[in-house]
Enzyme design. Structure first.
Site, PDB file in Angstrom:
ATOM      1  N   LYS A 136       0.803  -1.226   0.000  1.00 51.21           N
ATOM      2  CA  LYS A 136       0.000   0.000   0.000  1.00 51.21           C
ATOM      3  C   LYS A 136       0.840   1.282   0.000  1.00 51.21           C
ATOM      4  O   LYS A 136       2.014   1.288   0.351  1.00 51.21           O
ATOM      5  CB  LYS A 136      -0.997  -0.027   1.161  1.00 51.21           C
TER       6      LYS A 136
ATOM      7  N   ARG B 102      -3.654 -10.081   4.972  1.00 50.42           N
ATOM      8  CA  ARG B 102      -4.087 -10.052   3.557  1.00 50.42           C
ATOM      9  C   ARG B 102      -2.917  -9.520   2.726  1.00 50.42           C
ATOM     10  O   ARG B 102      -2.540  -8.358   2.863  1.00 50.42           O
ATOM     11  CB  ARG B 102      -5.317  -9.160   3.403  1.00 50.42           C
TER      12      ARG B 102
END
Ligand code: YH5
Length: 272
Positions: A218, A252
């Site tokens: 991210k 995740r």
């Protein structure tokens, strides 16, 4: 200590690795949907071979600024993949009740909803089945969420939101043993908000359900390390380990093989 996911019981004795599988059209291939589905299925099998405990299939991009796609388009992307993966635990990243219903009928074992079942009909769609469920926190919507995220106390507010959603789900008949909670790193949060949530992750233990953390690749990692998305593996693994130290039980991630090793390191350290 297990997570009930439809016909699968996932042990939470050690942390779980959820592999990310985006089913979006391959603009470099002209084989059409069949080719897209086939390559997604191959990729899913590879993630399981690499040590994924479950794979998260998503047809809609929820990256900051991404444009929404139609319901039909989302269904056509994910359903063929789910039907080919009935023998393994698969979660579906969707916000749409109709997609949830169709996905569960096609064999999905878990619903991963970045809107925490707030869409009308979503709660019922999940309550009717015995699937697992991930409730995620998000401020705003994917198109605009990174414009001006704002909180008085991000950890408290995220915790209160998730507690209310867990309670609403239980009231609707979704057993606690099916539920996972996720602070939603990057979803309507600045770098500082994401770091506060990571540092104070133990404060979410009061929710009484396993915590899922998604830092993989991210933008916050890019902000910290100065690296482009393809160069964020070390940052992703470091964030994953910090999340485990904070009590996260499910990670995740895109890089399953490497994250599995980090989980094994964590487990060895914990048991020493
Ligand atoms: C999550 O955290 N995230 S989709 C931007 C990137 C890299 C990755 C700029 N779905 C989560 O993975 N579901 C997504 O680089 C999720 N938790 C849950 N439960 C966003 C994503 C990503 C975005």
């Amino acid at each position: 200590m297990t997570l009930h996911c439809g016909r699968f019981e996932l042990s939470l004795e050690r942390p779980l690795v959820m592999g990310v599988l985006n089913v979006t059209p391959d603009s470099f291939a002209d084989g059409g949907r069949f080719f897209d589905a086939q390559s997604a299925i191959v990729q899913a099998r590879r993630l399981f071979d690499e040590g994924a405990d479950l794979v998260d299939v998503g047809g809609e991009s929820t990256r900051p600024g991404a444009a929404p796609i139609s319901e039909d388009e989302e269904l056509q992307r994910v359903l063929p993949v789910l039907e080919a993966l009935r023998d393994v635990p698969v979660s579906v990243d969707t916000r749409r009740p109709k997609v949830m219903q169709a996905a569960l009928a096609a064999g999905a074992s878990m619903i991963n909803d970045i809107e925490a079942l707030q869409a009308p009909g979503a709660m019922q769609a999940v309550a009717q089945s015995g699937c697992g469920l991930c409730l995620m926190h998000m401020q705003g919507d994917p198109r605009t969420m990174q414009q001006a995220p704002s909180y008085v106390d991000v950890v408290q507010e995220v915790g209160e939101f998730l507690a209310a959603r867990v309670a609403a789900c239980e009231n609707a008949g979704i057993a606690r043993g099916r539920i996972v909670a996720d602070p939603g790193f990057g979803f309507g949060k600045t770098l500082e908000h994401n770091l506060a949530l990571l540092k104070r992750l133990p404060e979410l233990a009061h929710l009484g359900v396993p915590i899922l953390a998604g830092w993989s690749r991210k933008s916050s990692l890019g902000r910290i390390t100065g690296r482009e998305v393809g160069e964020r593996l070390a940052g992703s693994l470091s964030a994953a380990l910090l999340a485990l130290l904070g009590g996260a039980r499910i990670l995740r991630v895109h890089d399953v093989k490497e994250t599995r090793d980090a989980v094994l390191m964590f487990e060895a350290w914990r048991q020493a």
